[in-house]
Write a protein that holds these residues in place. Structure first.
Motif, PDB file in Angstrom:
ATOM      1  N   ALA A 339       0.833  -1.209   0.000  1.00  0.00           N
ATOM      2  CA  ALA A 339       0.000   0.000   0.000  1.00  0.00           C
ATOM      3  C   ALA A 339       0.862   1.251   0.000  1.00  0.00           C
ATOM      4  O   ALA A 339       0.609   2.200  -0.756  1.00  0.00           O
ATOM      5  CB  ALA A 339      -0.936  -0.005   1.205  1.00  0.00           C
ATOM      6  N   MET A 340       1.888   1.264   0.839  1.00  0.00           N
ATOM      7  CA  MET A 340       2.749   2.442   0.899  1.00  0.00           C
ATOM      8  C   MET A 340       3.553   2.608  -0.380  1.00  0.00           C
ATOM      9  O   MET A 340       3.810   3.735  -0.812  1.00  0.00           O
ATOM     10  CB  MET A 340       3.650   2.379   2.139  1.00  0.00           C
ATOM     11  N   ASP A 341       3.936   1.511  -1.011  1.00  0.00           N
ATOM     12  CA  ASP A 341       4.621   1.599  -2.305  1.00  0.00           C
ATOM     13  C   ASP A 341       3.705   2.221  -3.357  1.00  0.00           C
ATOM     14  O   ASP A 341       4.132   3.058  -4.159  1.00  0.00           O
ATOM     15  CB  ASP A 341       5.067   0.209  -2.767  1.00  0.00           C
ATOM     16  N   HIS A 342       2.444   1.805  -3.363  1.00  0.00           N
ATOM     17  CA  HIS A 342       1.480   2.371  -4.319  1.00  0.00           C
ATOM     18  C   HIS A 342       1.321   3.875  -4.079  1.00  0.00           C
ATOM     19  O   HIS A 342       1.339   4.670  -5.034  1.00  0.00           O
ATOM     20  CB  HIS A 342       0.125   1.675  -4.174  1.00  0.00           C
ATOM     21  N   ILE A 343       1.161   4.274  -2.827  1.00  0.00           N
ATOM     22  CA  ILE A 343       0.992   5.695  -2.506  1.00  0.00           C
ATOM     23  C   ILE A 343       2.224   6.488  -2.922  1.00  0.00           C
ATOM     24  O   ILE A 343       2.120   7.605  -3.450  1.00  0.00           O
ATOM     25  CB  ILE A 343       0.688   5.870  -1.003  1.00  0.00           C
ATOM     26  N   ASP A 344       3.406   5.913  -2.718  1.00  0.00           N
ATOM     27  CA  ASP A 344       4.631   6.611  -3.093  1.00  0.00           C
ATOM     28  C   ASP A 344       4.714   6.811  -4.601  1.00  0.00           C
ATOM     29  O   ASP A 344       5.164   7.862  -5.072  1.00  0.00           O
ATOM     30  CB  ASP A 344       5.845   5.812  -2.601  1.00  0.00           C
ATOM     31  N   ARG A 345       4.268   5.833  -5.379  1.00  0.00           N
ATOM     32  CA  ARG A 345       4.337   5.925  -6.840  1.00  0.00           C
ATOM     33  C   ARG A 345       3.245   6.817  -7.422  1.00  0.00           C
ATOM     34  O   ARG A 345       3.479   7.554  -8.373  1.00  0.00           O
ATOM     35  CB  ARG A 345       4.228   4.529  -7.472  1.00  0.00           C
ATOM     36  N   HIS A 346       2.046   6.766  -6.861  1.00  0.00           N
ATOM     37  CA  HIS A 346       0.898   7.400  -7.503  1.00  0.00           C
ATOM     38  C   HIS A 346       0.288   8.560  -6.714  1.00  0.00           C
ATOM     39  O   HIS A 346      -0.566   9.266  -7.249  1.00  0.00           O
ATOM     40  CB  HIS A 346      -0.197   6.351  -7.750  1.00  0.00           C
TER      41      HIS A 346
END
Length: 427
Positions: A339-346
């Motif tokens: 989830a945090m990876d997704h937020i960081d990318r998008h």
């Protein structure tokens, strides 16, 4: 001034330079004014807005009529309209700002140094603030109130669709400033609709200390690319809610539903819902039905579509989209790190939320997600100056320097070092 004046050779650069000179001079007066003087002006402006209600309504009627003739959509017309309730709200907002504590002149961190001097920091106004905004004429009163209370002068450039309304509100502001004995040039509303005035304002670094754009993405992109002056801004709000595997399902459903449906067209509305795989079966089906009943279109990843009936396939572009509409992207993820990876990318560094009963994961989310507001078990719709206790806000900043998050009175000030001595000299 009207467009007829401009068509006969009106000198926009000279006009804007004069506004800048007047604002800089007025800012010096504001900086040395007392809190009581600025509060008196705010109260006077509120009184005049109410007493001039008929004048404001008549001016707004001209804008509404022109807007309909030019084909403005209903959403923009709604933002433009000054109803009785909105006029009352403008006056109430001014009084609320007057009641807020004055940040100007406050000294913090005053400590003795080994040399015997005392060193601290004093909060002081930024100086002259240029604000460029669209549609909502109430922003004229809100921006004037916050700038005035924080000891700043301001140059306001509203949208052409609200020209008559903004000028009518500006007249009320001038009358209130005059009644309180302050310079009427503390708040100046640009009188021309020519877009060249915006370009001039963005190049007036000799007079203007900071620019605040409030409006659509194209306006903010233009300001960012052209301004020679520091900008307090956010480009867009791609806000996420992540439902963790250790979330309370009822709580998660309630928060995620509110984050999307309480209002659609705001920058703190959730645009992407992330759900941990281990809890997806419990929360996605009931959420999907609630969203369907509310008329929200769901665009889901392959895994989310296993649990949702009313959903269309999401594209890669959906993860970066600020819909400002009843549309929601949904993605099932492996867990917190995904989830945090997704937020960081998008993400857009605006507002991101975790729903969880796991204190360790909540702390990780708060620490590691790099956004201006990070929340635990609360709707992203709370990312607002009023809800944060700031009284009002000039906008929301996703920058990391100076102001971040909702920008209230303190965000319109800066700090300078102050040193107190008694004949001390450096050996």
């Amino acid at each position: 001034m009207g467009e007829s004046a401009e068509s006969t050779g009106f000198d926009i650069p000279a006009y804007m330079q004069e506004l800048g000179r007047q604002a800089r001079a007025a800012a010096r007066v504001a900086g040395r004014s007392e809190t009581a003087e600025r509060n008196a002006a705010l109260q006077a402006i509120a009184d005049i807005i109410l007493s001039d209600r008929t004048y404001l309504t008549a001016a707004n009627y001209k804008d509404m009529k022109a807007g309909r003739q030019s084909g403005l959509d209903e959403a923009l017309l709604d933002r433009l309209e000054l109803t009785d309730a909105r006029i009352d709200a403008m006056a109430d907002g001014l009084r609320q700002v007057a009641a807020l504590p004055d940040p100007v002149g406050a000294i913090s961190g005053l400590n003795y140094r080994p040399s015997g001097i005392q060193v601290g920091r004093m909060r002081v106004p930024l100086g002259v603030i240029g604000i460029i905004y669209e549609s909502r004429p109430n922003v004229t009163a809100d921006a004037a109130a916050l700038c005035l209370k924080s000891g700043n002068a301001c140059i306001l450039r509203g949208g052409s669709e609200a020209l008559y309304s903004n000028q009518a509100i500006a007249r009320c502001i001038r009358k209130g400033l005059d009644r309180a004995g302050l310079p009427v040039t503390l708040v100046q509303v640009v009188e021309t609709t020519n877009r060249a005035a915006v370009g001039e304002l963005l190049r007036m670094e000799s007079f203007v200390d900071v620019i605040v754009p409030r409006g659509g993405k194209s306006l903010i992109e233009r300001v960012i690319s052209e301004s020679r002056i520091p900008v307090i801004k956010h480009l867009h709000g791609v806000c996420h809610t992540y439902i963790d595997s250790d979330a309370d399902p009822a709580k998660a459903i309630r928060v995620a539903y509110n984050a999307k449906t309480q209002r659609y067209g705001t920058c703190n509305t959730m645009e992407t819902l992330l759900v941990a795989e281990d809890i997806a079966a419990q929360v996605l089906a009931p959420l999907g039905e609630l969203y369907h009943e509310a008329g929200v279109e769901l665009r889901g990843c392959e895994r989310s579509r296993e649990f949702l009936e009313h959903v269309v396939p999401a594209t890669e572009a959906d993860w970066d989209e600020e819909y400002l509409a009843p549309v929601l992207a949904v993605r099932v993820v492996d867990g917190l790190d995904a989830a945090m990876d997704h937020i960081d990318r998008h993400g857009s560094r605006h507002t991101d939320v975790i729903i969880t009963e796991n204190l360790g994961r909540a702390r990780r989310f708060l620490r590691e997600v790099d956004s201006s507001s990070v929340m635990v078990n609360a709707s992203s719709r709370f990312a607002d100056g009023f809800e944060y206790g700031l009284g009002a806000e000039i906008g929301i900043s996703t920058d990391k320097l100076h102001a971040r998050g909702p920008v209230g009175l303190e965000g319109l000030t800066t700090l300078k070092f102050v040193v107190l001595g008694d004949g001390h000299i450096r050996e």
